[in-house]
Design a protein around this motif. Sequence first.
Motif, short mmCIF file in Angstrom:
data_model
loop_
_atom_site.label_atom_id
_atom_site.label_comp_id
_atom_site.label_asym_id
_atom_site.label_seq_id
_atom_site.Cartn_x
_atom_site.Cartn_y
_atom_site.Cartn_z
N ASN A 30 1.37 2.35 -10.53
CA ASN A 30 2.16 0.92 -10.72
C ASN A 30 1.90 0.43 -11.95
O ASN A 30 2.67 -0.73 -12.16
CB ASN A 30 1.60 -0.07 -9.74
CG ASN A 30 1.97 0.11 -8.22
OD1 ASN A 30 2.97 -0.73 -7.84
ND2 ASN A 30 1.29 0.84 -7.56
N GLN B 110 -3.25 4.89 -7.60
CA GLN B 110 -2.18 4.02 -6.96
C GLN B 110 -1.80 2.75 -8.13
O GLN B 110 -0.87 2.49 -8.43
CB GLN B 110 -2.49 3.26 -5.80
CG GLN B 110 -1.64 2.45 -5.08
CD GLN B 110 -2.28 1.61 -3.82
OE1 GLN B 110 -2.94 1.01 -4.08
NE2 GLN B 110 -1.63 1.88 -2.58
N PRO C 93 2.44 4.52 -3.16
CA PRO C 93 2.59 4.94 -4.24
C PRO C 93 3.42 4.25 -5.21
O PRO C 93 4.61 3.56 -4.75
CB PRO C 93 2.92 6.44 -4.10
CG PRO C 93 2.88 6.77 -2.79
CD PRO C 93 2.96 5.43 -1.95
N ASN D 235 0.89 -1.14 -0.03
CA ASN D 235 0.09 0.16 -0.03
C ASN D 235 0.73 1.21 -0.07
O ASN D 235 0.95 2.11 0.94
CB ASN D 235 -0.76 -0.09 1.22
CG ASN D 235 -2.06 1.11 1.19
OD1 ASN D 235 -2.48 1.53 0.19
ND2 ASN D 235 -2.16 1.69 2.37
#
Length: 333
Positions: free
Chosen positions: A135, A131, A43, A41
């Motif tokens: 990724n 987020q 960035p 959890n």
Amino acid sequence: MPRYAARMRSGIAILVAVLAAVAAPAATADEPAATAQSVFNKPGPYPVATPVRTNPCQESVWGMVEHIAVHMLGNHDDMTCTQAFPNGLESPIGVNTYYPANIAELPNAPLLVFTSGFGANPGMYDALARQWAGNGFVVVIPYEFFNSLLYVPALGVATAVTADRDPNSPLYNKIDLSRTIFAGHSGGGQAALQAGTAFPGIASLIDPAMRVLGVLAIEPGPLAVGALVSVPTLFLTGYNDFVVPDFAWVRWWQYNLSFQAPAWIANARGVSHFSPVDGLDNYLSAGTALAWLRYQAFGDEVAKDYFVGPNWRLPADKTYFSVERNALANALS
């Protein structure tokens, strides 16, 4: 005298060793194991680009009602909304898109089609979308207020395919449709399961390269049957969820009937039905969701360890009241 001095030095050395042992930190084995939330959890490594603009939900009358309701039910952070009607005067139907800002410099990105919950504004999932895009995913959030049936994720697929083929789009030839994942929350989780039923068989008709890798169903609605889903699926439920209780349909005819593909189900402590629209630190399955997405789309070995193998890590994750996987997931290596 020399013998006495030697004994003194020996005694002092023993005393120092004892004091050092007492002052030393507890053994590593006694330390709490890392949770998926603590590991994932965070960035992502990429900056995020999106045309989406959000504002506090309570700036509209409808948003104020939603704001009060979720806080009464345990949420901590204020939600964000777009101006999509009834939270504003923009169209109630559309698709929000998020992607790595430097996508032109990256390999083609997997596609994540996320459907909001019934009655939810798409801006409520802005933090999750950022987020995921950070990724390395291209994230599309199709919406039309009800957000509960197959045509909603289908709208997201159509938008993504069009962007991938449009020379004027920043996503031109940058979406890897062979790594498509459907996801959703509540009614949107139900729609994602419907997509996991329908799209694997017709994906190549939409685009020859298209392939569905899996479904992430977060507290899904009842109108989907696990036996019809033919791709790997993760069901995330909440111990405090009275809208989609872990013991109800999400197990009866969704997870328990998932026999065509690997499936997992994880019931998080302290998570309610509205936790997915809370802040990421307060949605305690945010890290697990990202871990599963990274495992499916990128083959992330650290993420894979939480789901695969005889010593898979999710059952030891103290976030969860219960964790299970079906026989096909159990056979993965």
